[in-house]
Design a protein around this motif. Sequence first.
Motif: not given
Length: 312
Positions: A20-23, A143-147
Motif C-alpha cells: 500500500t505504500f506507493p498509493a 507511475e504511482v505504484l513504482m515506489g
Amino acid sequence: MKNDRLLVIHQGALGDLVVTFPALLHLRKRFRRIDGLCQRGPGELGCHLNIFDAAFPLESAAASSLYAPQPDHRIRRFINQSGAILLFSSSDTLEKALKQHVQIPVYRIPPRPKPELPVHVGLHIFSRLQSIGLIKEGRDAAEVLMGRRAKPLSASRRVLIQPGSGSPRKNWPLDRYLAVEQQLLEKGWQVEWVLGPAEDAMKEKLGEGRILHQPERLPELADLLSGADGYIGNDAGVTHLAAFTGLPTLAIFGPSSPERWRPVGHAVQVVQSAVPDCEACFETDRNNCGQPSCLTDISAERVVAAFQEMFS
C-alpha cells in the motif's frame, strides 16, 4: 471532511502493508498528514519511511477497545484527530464499530482481491482508491505504484540474501541459496545474509564465517537495505520492502502467484518454476503438494543469471 488528515487502518502483516505504500505516498499530495493504526513493527517502519506521520499499535489494549461500547480515551483521541479513515479490511465488523464512534467518512476497501482473481494487489488497491474518489481518475497506475527510484550500483557490490519468509511453504531450499552465494562470490559480489528475529534455526544452519544480519526492528532493516546494491529473496514482506525502496530485487516465487504478488519497483526480476500445469496454490490450499516442484525446479544458475541481468 473536517480536515486534511487521513487515518489508515491496516490489520495485515509487513508485506500486505508495504504494497500500500506507493498509493499512500501518492495520497500525501491530497492529505497534509497521514497516520497509521496497524501492527507495531510495520507502523514504526511507515513512520521511518515518512509514509505515516504517527502510528498507533493495533495490538495494544487501547486499539482492541474499538470493539467495546466505550473505547479507550487514547484511541478515541488518536482517531478523532482525523478528517477521514481509510480502512483496509475484508470484514465490515471494524467498519461498523468505527462508525459508532466517529462522525467522519470511513472508506473500507479489501486489502487484496479474491484469491481466484489474476489481479495484482497493488493495482487492486489503486483501482479501489480511484473508485472511492481518493485518487483521481486518469492517474497512471504504473507511475504511482513504482515506489522509490532504482539505486545505482556502488563499488562495494553488496548483495543481501533473505532465505526466509512468513511461511516455510514459500521458501526456496537453503542449499540453493548457498549455491547462489558461491556463484556470486566468484563473480565479485560481497554476499551478506538477512534473517528475521525468529529465524535462529536457519542461522544455525548457515554456521559461522558469514556476514549475517538479524535486525530486531523494521527501521533497522530498512536502513540495512538502503546501504546494499542488490537483494535476493522469496515472496516475502522484506522482498516487497526491498523493491519499494528502489533496491534491485530478485524475487523467487513458488506456490504463490507473481501475477498477484510480484514486488513492485524500478528494478525487479522474478524467477518462478517453468513446470507445466503447475498452478499457484498458496492462497487456495492449506498445504503444498507432496513434491513442490514449483520450488525445487528452480536452479541456482537461473537465479544468478536473472540477478546479473538487472545490472547489464
